[in-house]
Design a protein around this motif. Sequence first.
Motif, short mmCIF file in Angstrom:
data_model
loop_
_atom_site.label_atom_id
_atom_site.label_comp_id
_atom_site.label_asym_id
_atom_site.label_seq_id
_atom_site.Cartn_x
_atom_site.Cartn_y
_atom_site.Cartn_z
N THR A 40 0.83 -1.20 0.00
CA THR A 40 0.00 0.00 0.00
C THR A 40 0.87 1.26 0.00
O THR A 40 0.54 2.24 -0.68
CB THR A 40 -0.99 -0.04 1.19
OG1 THR A 40 -1.84 -1.17 1.01
CG2 THR A 40 -1.85 1.21 1.25
N SER A 58 -6.29 0.81 1.34
CA SER A 58 -6.48 -0.49 0.70
C SER A 58 -7.97 -0.76 0.48
O SER A 58 -8.77 -0.65 1.40
CB SER A 58 -5.87 -1.59 1.56
OG SER A 58 -4.69 -2.04 0.93
N ASP A 78 -7.42 -4.72 -4.60
CA ASP A 78 -6.84 -5.59 -3.60
C ASP A 78 -7.68 -6.85 -3.60
O ASP A 78 -8.84 -6.84 -3.20
CB ASP A 78 -6.85 -4.94 -2.22
CG ASP A 78 -6.07 -5.76 -1.19
OD1 ASP A 78 -6.11 -7.00 -1.27
OD2 ASP A 78 -5.44 -5.16 -0.30
N GLU A 106 -3.07 -5.44 -5.88
CA GLU A 106 -2.42 -6.04 -4.72
C GLU A 106 -2.84 -7.51 -4.65
O GLU A 106 -4.00 -7.83 -4.82
CB GLU A 106 -2.79 -5.31 -3.43
CG GLU A 106 -2.30 -3.87 -3.42
CD GLU A 106 -2.33 -3.22 -2.03
OE1 GLU A 106 -1.95 -3.89 -1.04
OE2 GLU A 106 -2.72 -2.04 -1.94
#
Length: 148
Positions: A40, A58, A78, A106
């Motif tokens: 992050t 996030s 994410d 992510e």
Amino acid sequence: MQEIETSSPEETFQVGKRLGEEAQAGQVYTLVGDLGVGKTVLTQGVARGLGIAEPICSPTFTIVQVYEEGRLPFYHFDVYRIADVDEMEEIGYEDYFYGEGLCIIEWGNLISDILPEGCMEIRIEKDLEKGFDYRKITISESGEGRKA
Ligand code: ADP
Ligand code: MG
């Protein structure tokens, strides 16, 4: 393949910032590494590099967070908590992956089946022998690391 070592959150942020400054429309990066490694932090740098002023957090509960105020649209994923790739279908991921913005995903390794060809991977790793704040950041074509 590119390897960068950092020794503070600020340095990792700067690596992200440079990526954001150099990003081109349609690029997709996965961001791979354990919890708390700095994914992050790096993403916040990317946003800054794109000229996005609002804070990045996030998007754990929404899968994707969209930022339209920068030089390019920024799609921050994410996917840590998705149980099934179907959830990506539900949010219409193809519009983002094959769109005109920059995607950062992510935990992108968890959805390797649907990653576009030519996708890049940013891997962040700790090495406690080199100190708590040491990180090795490896940028390569997705899958390149696994071939070796
Ligand atoms: P992730 O998103 O990978 O779970 P975060 O970016 O939220 O991790 O958190 C990384 C944590 O590690 C932050 O608390 C940050 O201050 C700390 N940190 C220490 N050294 C570094 C470094 N070199 N690069 C990035 N973060 C670092
Ligand atoms: Mg994170």
